[in-house]
Design a protein around this motif. Structure first.
Motif, short mmCIF file in Angstrom:
data_model
loop_
_atom_site.label_atom_id
_atom_site.label_comp_id
_atom_site.label_asym_id
_atom_site.label_seq_id
_atom_site.Cartn_x
_atom_site.Cartn_y
_atom_site.Cartn_z
N VAL A 35 0.77 -1.20 -0.06
CA VAL A 35 0.14 0.17 -0.07
C VAL A 35 0.92 1.32 -0.05
O VAL A 35 1.82 1.36 0.77
N LEU A 36 0.35 2.25 -0.78
CA LEU A 36 1.36 3.38 -0.88
C LEU A 36 0.99 4.33 0.42
O LEU A 36 -0.25 4.48 0.66
N ALA A 92 6.47 -1.90 3.00
CA ALA A 92 6.91 -3.40 2.77
C ALA A 92 6.58 -4.27 4.21
O ALA A 92 6.69 -3.60 5.21
N GLU A 93 6.63 -5.65 3.82
CA GLU A 93 6.56 -6.39 5.11
C GLU A 93 7.77 -6.08 5.85
O GLU A 93 9.08 -5.88 5.87
N GLY A 94 7.35 -5.80 7.36
CA GLY A 94 8.24 -5.68 8.26
C GLY A 94 8.52 -4.38 8.74
O GLY A 94 9.20 -3.76 9.78
N ASP A 95 7.78 -3.34 8.15
CA ASP A 95 8.17 -2.00 8.16
C ASP A 95 7.30 -1.45 9.56
O ASP A 95 6.23 -2.15 9.96
N LEU A 96 7.79 -0.49 10.40
CA LEU A 96 6.98 0.00 11.56
C LEU A 96 6.23 1.42 11.06
O LEU A 96 7.21 2.28 10.38
N LEU A 97 5.08 1.73 11.09
CA LEU A 97 4.44 2.74 10.54
C LEU A 97 3.73 3.61 11.63
O LEU A 97 2.92 3.00 12.53
#
Length: 254
Positions: A35-36, A92-97
């Motif tokens: 997702v953007l 991306a998989e594994g990001d913290l947002l």
């Protein structure tokens, strides 16, 4: 000047806070690998407008910023602590947002933030996020009449330092009302028993930001808004707008 709010004003801030909470919930649900960030910002804009509210962040232009803020949300990924501008970065998989949202109705603002995992994240990221949420809870619990700003700061710092995390210098919470950012400042570090006495009717945003490496250093990126950790380590951010009342702290952004 610090302004104490009437019950009617607190109720109005709570209405704005409910919009903020619903946006944070929906955006958190939508945040997934692929997702953007710009798509999440568009979702928030639609929801705020549909609720009859207006975004607090869009067009906000403090004296230190080179340009007005160009988006509805602050979306900060991994080493971005706060104020990340939504762009065409694809999660991306594994990001913290970190998702930070402000909205206002009839001139009264609500402000809150959460940090979410994108897909599966490692245990260190889970611990960082959980500890930041725990620091927020500790800060809120300290916000009672007769306490001082330093009691909130100390409660946050004790949780963060006790777990080995850093706290970005100069960043912290603030008053909330007819302005999104108002007096008093609510630092994330400090000594108990110091600072302004908390009185009924005070409305503040409490927002711990923790750095994984234990270092405190941060800098402003080239966009003039995004604040990143100096050492590239990850950060997490949680925030609620609360009112100080005789019955204890009331969270207005739920």
């Amino acid at each position: 000047m610090v302004i104490l709010r009437s019950q009617a004003e607190i109720d109005q801030i709570r209405e704005s806070g409910r919009v903020v909470a619903s946006v944070l919930s929906a955006v958190s649900e939508a945040a997934a690998p692929g997702v953007l960030l710009s798509e999440l910002d568009a979702l928030a804009a639609e929801m705020i407008a549909a609720a009859g509210a207006k975004p607090s962040f869009l067009g906000y232009h403090p004296s230190w910023a080179p340009i007005p803020y160009p988006a509805v949300l602050c979306l900060s990924v991994n080493d971005a602590v706060v104020h990340g501008i939504p762009d065409h970065y694809r999660l991306a998989e594994g990001d913290l947002l970190s998702i930070d949202c402000g909205a206002y109705i009839e001139g009264y603002h609500g402000d809150a933030a959460v940090t979410v995992a994108i897909g599966q994240v490692d245990e260190a990221a889970q611990r960082l996020s959980a500890t930041t949420a725990r620091a927020l809870a500790a800060g809120i619990a300290a916000a009672v009449p007769g306490a001082r700003i330093g009691d909130i700061s100390h409660a946050i710092e004790a949780v963060a330092r006790g777990a080995g995390y850093g706290l970005p210098a100069g960043l912290g919470g603030h008053g909330v009302g007819t302005a999104m950012h108002a007096e008093p400042s609510v630092p994330n570090t400090g000594r108990a028993g110091r600072g302004m006495v908390l009185r009924e009717g005070l409305v503040i945003a409490i927002e711990p930001m923790l750095i994984e490496s234990g270092a405190d250093g941060c800098h402003t990126a080239h966009d003039g808004w995004t604040i990143r950790t100096d050492d590239g380590s990850r950060a997490a951010h949680f925030e609620h707008t609360i009112a100080v009342t005789a019955a204890g702290p009331q969270i207005l952004t739920v």
